[in-house]
Design an enzyme around this catalytic site. Structure first.
Site, mmCIF file in Angstrom:
data_model
loop_
_atom_site.group_PDB
_atom_site.id
_atom_site.type_symbol
_atom_site.label_atom_id
_atom_site.label_comp_id
_atom_site.label_asym_id
_atom_site.label_seq_id
_atom_site.Cartn_x
_atom_site.Cartn_y
_atom_site.Cartn_z
ATOM 1 N N ARG A 80 0.835 -1.208 0.000
ATOM 2 C CA ARG A 80 0.000 0.000 0.000
ATOM 3 C C ARG A 80 0.869 1.259 0.000
ATOM 4 O O ARG A 80 1.798 1.383 0.804
ATOM 5 C CB ARG A 80 -0.911 -0.034 1.240
ATOM 6 N N TYR B 39 1.588 -10.578 6.479
ATOM 7 C CA TYR B 39 1.347 -9.148 6.733
ATOM 8 C C TYR B 39 2.638 -8.486 7.220
ATOM 9 O O TYR B 39 3.293 -8.995 8.136
ATOM 10 C CB TYR B 39 0.250 -8.981 7.790
ATOM 11 N N PHE C 48 1.308 2.264 5.428
ATOM 12 C CA PHE C 48 2.259 1.310 4.844
ATOM 13 C C PHE C 48 1.770 -0.072 5.231
ATOM 14 O O PHE C 48 1.573 -0.340 6.426
ATOM 15 C CB PHE C 48 3.669 1.509 5.416
ATOM 16 N N GLU C 49 1.574 -0.937 4.288
ATOM 17 C CA GLU C 49 1.405 -2.350 4.610
ATOM 18 C C GLU C 49 1.722 -3.167 3.381
ATOM 19 O O GLU C 49 1.484 -2.731 2.259
ATOM 20 C CB GLU C 49 0.019 -2.680 5.190
ATOM 21 N N ILE C 50 2.308 -4.313 3.616
ATOM 22 C CA ILE C 50 2.513 -5.283 2.537
ATOM 23 C C ILE C 50 1.772 -6.529 2.994
ATOM 24 O O ILE C 50 1.996 -7.013 4.116
ATOM 25 C CB ILE C 50 4.011 -5.588 2.316
#
Ligand code: GDP
Ligand code: MG
Length: 415
Positions: A219, A245, A302-304
């Site tokens: 994101r 995550y 921020f996230e992957i």
């Protein structure tokens, strides 16, 4: 040496002359603006206000003010060079960047894209997916696709996945927003669109058709900064280590926005204990086995994440439905960060949650910078100060200690 003084007699004439020149300059400016005003009246096209606004143009200014060809003006001097030979990477994950944005976010989106492309993606060529609740403008599409060598995709969110659902009692929601606005320091207290965005990122982003063929998303929000090179591929790190995550910064949610979120969540998990993972990260969310909430969240700008987890987890989707029915996205101001925080911590094996402590990330003044004593700092040619990190400077507002404590909980043997 004679020091110049406007009061001394010798330069008095020159001073007088200077004053006269100044007066005539002011008069000329006045005349110019009067003429512009007159022209504006005649043409009814707002010329002078546009000239004035051009003096205060900031990177955040709305792109709709700009001419269709103006996207090239948004480019700062290039922070990366395409001319030097770049490495080629044969292995890639099935992954994409994901940006939700309004057309008016264009300048901030371009800023963020340049950060991501410059620090990482120029050699990796991962695609970008852009989502919006309205159609993207031709300008948005042209400008964003010009920043990356990778493919870009643009999608519009179905209306029912964006707007406030009909079952929400509008009177109650309006009263709640008004009451929240009276409390100082609550961001977006009165905003319905912010609530739409939070609900969308809680329960609908992973259902978008453009994301169906991807496994991982990263994101990216407007106006973010990456302050070190990202020398490895975080998507491949997720894949190789079976992570679902990843986050950089963790912070507590404000009390006022979520008065009943924890109790509503516990109601769901008490009724559906089968969804709690035996090796979950409950300690991140609660210090007393669920009685009270730490308010800790992974800061979701921020996230992957692994889209298969969101798409395929019955627990996640049922939990979202439970929250949706309770209506707290609109009767309170439940964010996607607290919702993801609780879901990720309770539904996943905690080994599948990863803190990217080597990624230097900043948004709205909050940042994470790697420890200079770690290889990540030098390798990444960082331009940030570890001392400014959330987990260092603002330790008491960081949830890093809660995350570390969650990882330290002895595992249950599930063999
Ligand atoms: N399309 C669309 N995107 C939105 C809207 N509101 C927020 N966003 C996006 O949602 C993300 C989070 O919003 P932002 O204003 O940055 O929230 P903050 O970081 O919590 O202050 C950003 O990517 C915004 O561009 C909206 O009404 N429409
Ligand atoms: Mg933001």
């Amino acid at each position: 040496m004679v020091l110049y003084s406007p009061l001394s007699s010798a330069p008095a004439a020159r001073w007088k002359q200077l004053l006269l020149t100044k007066k005539s300059l002011i008069a000329s400016i006045f005349v110019i603006f009067s003429l512009l005003g007159l022209l504006e009246l005649l043409l009814e096209r707002g010329i002078s206000s546009r000239i004035l606004s051009s003096f205060s143009l900031t990177p955040n200014s709305s792109s709709s003010d700009q001419s269709p060809l103006s996207c090239s003006n948004l480019f700062e001097p290039s922070s990366f060079q395409h001319s030097t030979p770049r490495p080629t990477y044969s292995r890639k994950a099935n992954a994409t960047f994901l940006t939700l944005a309004r057309n008016s976010d264009l300048a901030g989106v371009i800023h963020s894209m340049k950060q991501v492309e410059g620090r990482f993606n120029r050699d990796r060529h991962y695609p970008w997916v852009f989502l919006n609740d309205e159609p993207f403008t031709e300008e948005f599409i042209r400008c964003t696709s010009a920043v990356t060598s990778a493919k870009t995709h643009y999608g519009q969110i179905p209306r029912d996945q964006w707007v406030q659902p009909d079952f929400i009692d509008e009177d109650r929601a309006t009263k709640a927003r008004k009451a929240l606005s009276k409390i100082r320091g609550v961001f977006y207290a009165d905003s319905v669109s912010y609530r739409n965005m939070c609900r969308f990122y809680s329960g609908f982003f992973y259902r978008q058709p453009l994301l169906q063929d991807f496994k991982y998303y990263w994101r990216v929000e407007p106006d973010i900064n990456y302050r070190c090179e990202i020398e490895y591929d975080p998507f491949l790190y997720m894949e190789d280590n079976n992570k679902a995550y990843g986050f950089t910064i963790s912070v507590p949610e404000q009390k006022e926005t979520t008065p009943t979120l924890w109790d509503t969540s516990m109601e769901f998990f008490n009724q559906n204990p089968q969804y709690l993972h035996p090796n979950n990260a409950m300690r991140f969310a609660s210090k007393d086995e669920g009685k009270t909430w730490t308010r800790c969240t992974y800061w979701t700008n921020f996230e992957i994440g692994d889209l298969d987890f969101f798409r395929g987890s019955e627990g996640y989707n049922k939990y979202f439905e439970h929250l949706e029915t309770a209506g707290g996205f609109y009767y309170e101001r439940w964010g996607d960060a607290p919702m993801h925080g609780i879901a990720i911590s309770l539904l996943l094996d905690r080994e599948r949650i990863h803190h990217f402590d080597d990624i230097a990330y900043e948004h709205t003044g909050w940042e994470q910078c790697p420890d200079p004593l770690t290889p990540a700092y030098e390798r990444g040619r960082c331009s940030c100060d570890y001392g400014n990190s959330m987990a260092v400077k603002w330790k008491r507002y960081s949830c890093q200690a809660d995350f570390d404590a969650a990882l330290a909980v002895p595992r249950i043997n599930t063999e």
